[in-house]
Design an enzyme around this catalytic site. Sequence first.
Site, PDB file in Angstrom:
ATOM      1  N   LEU A  19     -70.931 -20.067  73.639  1.00 32.92           N
ATOM      2  CA  LEU A  19     -72.376 -19.815  73.663  1.00 32.92           C
ATOM      3  C   LEU A  19     -72.627 -18.506  74.384  1.00 32.92           C
ATOM      4  CD1 LEU A  19     -75.228 -22.209  74.758  1.00 32.92           C
ATOM      5  CD2 LEU A  19     -74.760 -20.182  76.131  1.00 32.92           C
ATOM      6  N   ASN A  20     -73.601 -17.692  73.883  1.00 34.72           N
ATOM      7  CA  ASN A  20     -74.113 -16.593  74.690  1.00 34.72           C
ATOM      8  C   ASN A  20     -75.615 -16.425  74.480  1.00 34.72           C
ATOM      9  OD1 ASN A  20     -72.719 -15.329  72.227  1.00 34.72           O
ATOM     10  ND2 ASN A  20     -73.729 -13.500  73.008  1.00 34.72           N
ATOM     11  N   ASP A  21     -76.121 -15.258  74.201  1.00 34.78           N
ATOM     12  CA  ASP A  21     -77.545 -14.928  74.316  1.00 34.78           C
ATOM     13  C   ASP A  21     -78.498 -16.013  73.790  1.00 34.78           C
ATOM     14  OD1 ASP A  21     -76.067 -12.636  74.685  1.00 34.78           O
ATOM     15  OD2 ASP A  21     -77.312 -11.359  73.438  1.00 34.78           O
ATOM     16  N   GLN A  37     -76.775 -17.634  70.575  1.00 36.42           N
ATOM     17  CA  GLN A  37     -75.556 -17.193  69.931  1.00 36.42           C
ATOM     18  C   GLN A  37     -74.501 -18.289  70.052  1.00 36.42           C
ATOM     19  OE1 GLN A  37     -74.924 -13.371  68.649  1.00 36.42           O
ATOM     20  NE2 GLN A  37     -76.708 -14.550  68.044  1.00 36.42           N
ATOM     21  N   TYR A  81     -76.595 -11.776  64.861  1.00 36.00           N
ATOM     22  CA  TYR A  81     -76.774 -11.433  66.261  1.00 36.00           C
ATOM     23  C   TYR A  81     -78.176 -11.788  66.757  1.00 36.00           C
ATOM     24  CZ  TYR A  81     -72.257  -9.063  66.958  1.00 36.00           C
ATOM     25  OH  TYR A  81     -70.920  -8.785  67.115  1.00 36.00           O
ATOM     26  N   SER A  82     -78.488 -11.331  67.952  1.00 37.61           N
ATOM     27  CA  SER A  82     -79.664 -11.828  68.669  1.00 37.61           C
ATOM     28  C   SER A  82     -80.980 -11.396  68.035  1.00 37.61           C
ATOM     29  CB  SER A  82     -79.618 -11.368  70.119  1.00 37.61           C
ATOM     30  OG  SER A  82     -78.579 -12.015  70.809  1.00 37.61           O
ATOM     31  N   ASP A 157     -81.278  -6.475  68.239  1.00 37.03           N
ATOM     32  CA  ASP A 157     -81.997  -7.419  69.105  1.00 37.03           C
ATOM     33  C   ASP A 157     -83.523  -7.246  69.035  1.00 37.03           C
ATOM     34  OD1 ASP A 157     -79.366  -7.924  69.847  1.00 37.03           O
ATOM     35  OD2 ASP A 157     -79.508  -6.814  71.731  1.00 37.03           O
TER      36      ASP A 157
END
Length: 472
Positions: A19-21, A37, A81-82, A157
């Site tokens: 997991l990220n953003d 993410q 992506y974000s 983003d």
Amino acid sequence: MADDRWRMGFHLMPPIGWLNDPNGLCQLNGVYHVFHQYSPDWPQPGAPRGWGHATSTDLAHWEHHGMVISPDTPDEASGSYSGCALVMPKAAPNGSDAVRFYYTGNVKEQGDFDYILTGRRATQILIESDDGFAMGDKQVLLRNADYPAFCSCHVRDPKVWRDADGTWWMILGARDVESTGLVLVLRSKDGYTWENAHQVRSDAPFGFMWECPDRVVLDGNTYLSCCPQGMQAYPWSHGLRDQAGYFPLPAGCDLSDADSAVRADEFALWDNGFDFYAPQTFTDAQGRTLLIAWMGMPEAPYVSAPNDLTWCHCLTVPRVLSRLEDGSIAQQPAPELKVLRGEKVELAGAGTSALLEHRADIEVDGIDGPFFLTLDDALEIAYDGSAFTLRFLDIEGVGAGRTFRNSALEALHDLRVLVDDSAVEVFANGGRLALATRWFPTADALRVSLEGTCSAAVAWPMGDGVRATYTQ
């Protein structure tokens, strides 16, 4: 499982994988939606990264729905992506609110490229949804050729909002061909067709790339939040390349204004801990501005998945933002988290208290002079009269490579410490100072040691608002 002791009870984390953003934060028809993410196949090399999805009606109890946006088109072959969410009032066929998701599709071409000036495609994509669950078709809005000529291939983003007059605005994080970070500002009449409006730069070069831009408005004052990269030379960076903070805009100025430049010396960190990046904000039905961030870092000299865990990272708890008299921003945990509290425990004012589990909400008030709060004899939260320090006494074990963080502080009045198995968030002086860190304790009971003068010190064992969705 051997790693179950580090799974959390009130911090969102992946059921499995990476997991990220945080992405697409919104409240839609009474339901809070947190996307993020997500790579469920991590640590497999080249595991696809898309958007995971979690929902809640109270910010305390969550259900995870797995990956809901996958990199399944040629315009996002290297990752979905974000991006952000924008609620569309009464736009669903049944008259309820709908939502638009804007995000970046990333493609890295095969070949001998630097992936900065060549070899990368950054595509801005739109998905519409009537309920936040069922996703519509993907629509490509912007490609590399649509950005200003001074941009490198790093443009990503999106954050989108609408003015009162109906004008749509988008900001994108960018890196120019001279490797200077900036934010692109675009406008639209309908949210589909976009044109470049202007750019926001700092008055002095400030990193080579600005990721995850966000527009934060508190009490009529606008802030630009972003994550500048290339910051390791700054003394407050602790040698890390990537940082997360905000610039206050001049009074009366918004990001839609062409003269919305920012000052490098006014940049303020959101969080002074070890694990905080890619924050995103949204406004809920109560009119509160809430922030959630990734409790991780893109490139860090410490570990977030020791012992070969099958999952990695988590998000912060939702934080409520408020503007202080000096223009800085305070952050406090959403009050809804208190529903998870168990029976209150009085902590020993001078000595050590033991709680049954590593899940607790600790509050200390009326602090006067130097003060020390230590968890498991491994993580020290200290104020020496001039500096506030988060220090790992067990660096290689419990800290997994984390050392210490110092912050100048004239006085310490109060502390709130959230301990959630392998996550700790610290809030000092009503949230004027925040510090987030991962840690990996091995003791069965949580030991809390206090040293110094305070008027009250209490703790509440915290219940389970998250674990159930991962253990069914």
